[in-house]
Write an enzyme that holds these catalytic residues in place. Structure first.
Site, PDB file in Angstrom:
ATOM      1  CB  CYS A 174      -0.860   0.068   1.257  1.00  0.00           C
ATOM      2  SG  CYS A 174      -1.642  -1.468   1.657  1.00  0.00           S
TER       3      CYS A 174
ATOM      4  CB  ILE B 140       4.368 -11.713  -6.714  1.00  0.00           C
ATOM      5  CG1 ILE B 140       3.500 -12.458  -7.718  1.00  0.00           C
ATOM      6  CG2 ILE B 140       5.831 -12.037  -6.864  1.00  0.00           C
ATOM      7  CD1 ILE B 140       3.786 -12.111  -9.191  1.00  0.00           C
TER       8      ILE B 140
END
Lengths: 303, 245
Positions: free
Chosen positions: A131, A192
């Site tokens: 984020c 990932i």
């Protein structure tokens, strides 16, 4: 009889199949399709301090062998996750669950990790550092080793549970970031997360997603995920959860050979709600075919 | 378990096809629900609303609007499809007893789910009236099927090439206000016009680009007065009182 058990950061799980965060909600919808207690565990929807609606729609675009999402971490906030979702979970899931935590500041991560660590049902905490940091000019925590180290160290200090740091693939040197997380005290690495991408509607001449960009997932990303897991395995000693495009039991074996101790299954659940059940049923057969008696023995076997 | 066999797949209007699928219908519990069809070569399933069911078949009507529906239109009889069925929160007919004169308003390929609803309302002793809106004559379908149920049907076309000229909100059945509840499905501007111009309560069926279709991915979320909802799981039908435009 083959052995599918693996030890994930000190907790033994029946098999290494873990539905990925954001693709499995809190498990309830999938429990309507099959008994989800067959799973190793699952990683629940990314949780933030405050409730979030997320991005405007359309949030979903399609691409050959994959999809792009820009959901934007819609979730009811950590307090409601604890008081509602975790409270209801034992009705349909009786194993330890993996809590997925996100944040937009170090304080937010620390608050959420500290709060969720008190819950007995939580076995592991997966910290999504993809984020943007609102105090860092919007730069993601996960794009440089220093900020990855800082955030790992901060959450490690407030929790008694295994901390798994989930890495973004949208970086230059994934191994350096993984190493920084290990140095910061991480008990594991998962990767990932989705790959930054977009599609354009050629009739409207506009991006399909309301958010313009989104994260690519699905079977098309498997080779990228394998490459990064392989690189990270060379860089760290802590367990790796490999994810990205896993759809079949053969993909699980491939990911473990690259260096993963366990795997997460994301987008496959969304197109086939039985995906993880089918993988778990198929896994012993594929192991027998490839003369694997003990699944843990093959971790990193391709190196 | 989720396999369905294409029994027929025919063109019934411009770019509009009617497909009959044979297989388990037990999960379909209310009109307005949809099925999610896996299509070879495409990653995501395609959600299509259910028009009707009988003991062993599901009828869907779809318009060719993209790659998925184009592939569907080329499917031959005997094709086996992997479908998730009984998805979504459909239309509820369990409304107050004093609401006995429902008006059904469909626009384009929003009209099919209202057909199964009309049959259910009739079975429950209610006498729905029906407005079907299309762009032009070549787009019209299912008028006869609704009439065969014994219902009063008013057709509107935007260009006046068939039925009356105008939008569904210009229909006589709409403007005479002789109804006490509205059920509708169609394009958003049509839903909004009905919302703004009707004085009674009702149920509105929405469409959105979906990821999974069963409530897991949060791809189709919307805000309502009753909190955040997923069009695929908590919808596609929302009650008028909760809608935020």
């Amino acid at each position: 009889m083959v052995n599918t058990k693996v030890n994930l950061c000190g907790i033994t799980i029946d098999n290494p199949i873990i539905p990925a965060s954001g693709c499995f909600g809190y498990g309830k919808e999938f429990s309507e399709f099959y008994d989800i207690n067959i799973l190793g565990t699952f990683s629940f929807k990314g949780t933030t301090k405050e409730p979030r609606f997320g991005n405007p729609t359309p949030r979903i675009a399609e691409t050959p062998s994959g999809m792009i999402n820009s959901v934007g971490l819609q979730n009811p906030g950590v307090d409601t996750v604890i008081s509602r979702e975790l409270k209801e979970m034992p009705e349909y899931f009786n194993k330890k669950v993996m809590a997925n935590i996100s944040g937009f500041s170090q304080e937010e991560y620390v608050y959420c990790v500290e709060r969720i660590s008190r819950e007995d049902q939580v076995g592991w905490i997966e910290v999504n550092i993809s984020c943007p940091n609102v105090h860092g000019g919007g730069m993601s925590f996960g794009v440089n080793p220093d900020s990855a180290y800082e955030i790992t160290k901060a959450v490690r200090e407030v929790s008694n549970k295994p901390i798994i740091i989930k890495l973004s693939p949208n970086v230059t040197d994934i191994a350096a970031i993984a190493k920084a997380c290990e140095d910061g005290g991480a008990d594991g690495i998962s990767l990932i997360n989705t790959i930054l991408s977009m599609r354009i509607d050629i009739a409207k001449r506009k991006p399909i997603l309301a958010n313009t960009f989104g994260g690519l997932s699905g079977s098309c990303v498997l080779p990228v995920a394998l490459r990064m897991v392989y690189q990270v395995y060379n860089a760290v000693k802590i367990p790796i959860i490999g994810m990205g495009g896993i759809t079949t039991a053969k993909d699980v074996i491939e990911m473990m050979l690259a260096g993963a101790t366990a795997v997460q299954v994301g987008a496959a659940n969304l197109v086939n709600p039985y995906a993880c059940k089918e993988i778990i049923e198929e896994l012993p057969l594929v192991m027998e075919k490839h003369k694997i008696n003990n699944l843990e023995d093959i971790i990193g076997g391709a190196h | 378990m989720n396999n369905y066999i294409v029994k027929s797949n025919v063109n019934i209007a411009k770019d509009v096809y009617k497909m009959i699928l044979e297989g388990d219908v037990s999960k379909i519990t209310s009109p307005g629900q949809f099925i999610n069809i896996a299509i070879d070569g495409l990653y995501l399933r395609r959600p299509i609303s259910v028009c009707d069911i009988d003991e062993k078949t599901i009828t869907v009507i779809y318009k060719v609007v993209g790659e998925g529906t184009l592939k569907m239109s080329n499917m031959k009889e005997g094709t086996v499809l992997d479908c998730l069925t009984g998805l979504g929160n459909g239309f509820s007919t369990q409304i107050k007893d004093d609401q006995s004169k429902p008006l059904l308003i469909g626009g384009g390929v929003g009209t099919p789910p209202l057909y199964m609803l009309a049959k259910k309302l009739l079975k429950e002793g209610k006498q729905p009236k029906v407005i079907l809106g299309f762009a032009s004559k070549e787009d019209c379908f299912y008028e006869e099927e609704y009439k065969a149920l014994g219902l009063e049907v008013e057709i509107m076309t935007a260009n006046g090439s068939y039925g009356s000229k105008g939008f569904v909100t210009n229909a006589k059945l709409f403007t005479d206000k002789d109804y006490d509840y509205v059920y509708t499905c169609g394009p958003i501007p049509m839903l909004k016009a009905i919302y703004d111009n009707s004085e009674v309560s009702g149920q509105f069926s929405f469409e959105e680009r979906m990821g999974c279709g069963f409530g897991a991915c949060m791809g189709c979320s919307c805000k309502t007065k009753y909190g955040n909802k997923r069009i695929c799981k908590d919808g596609p039908v929302l009650v008028k009182e909760e809608i935020i435009w």
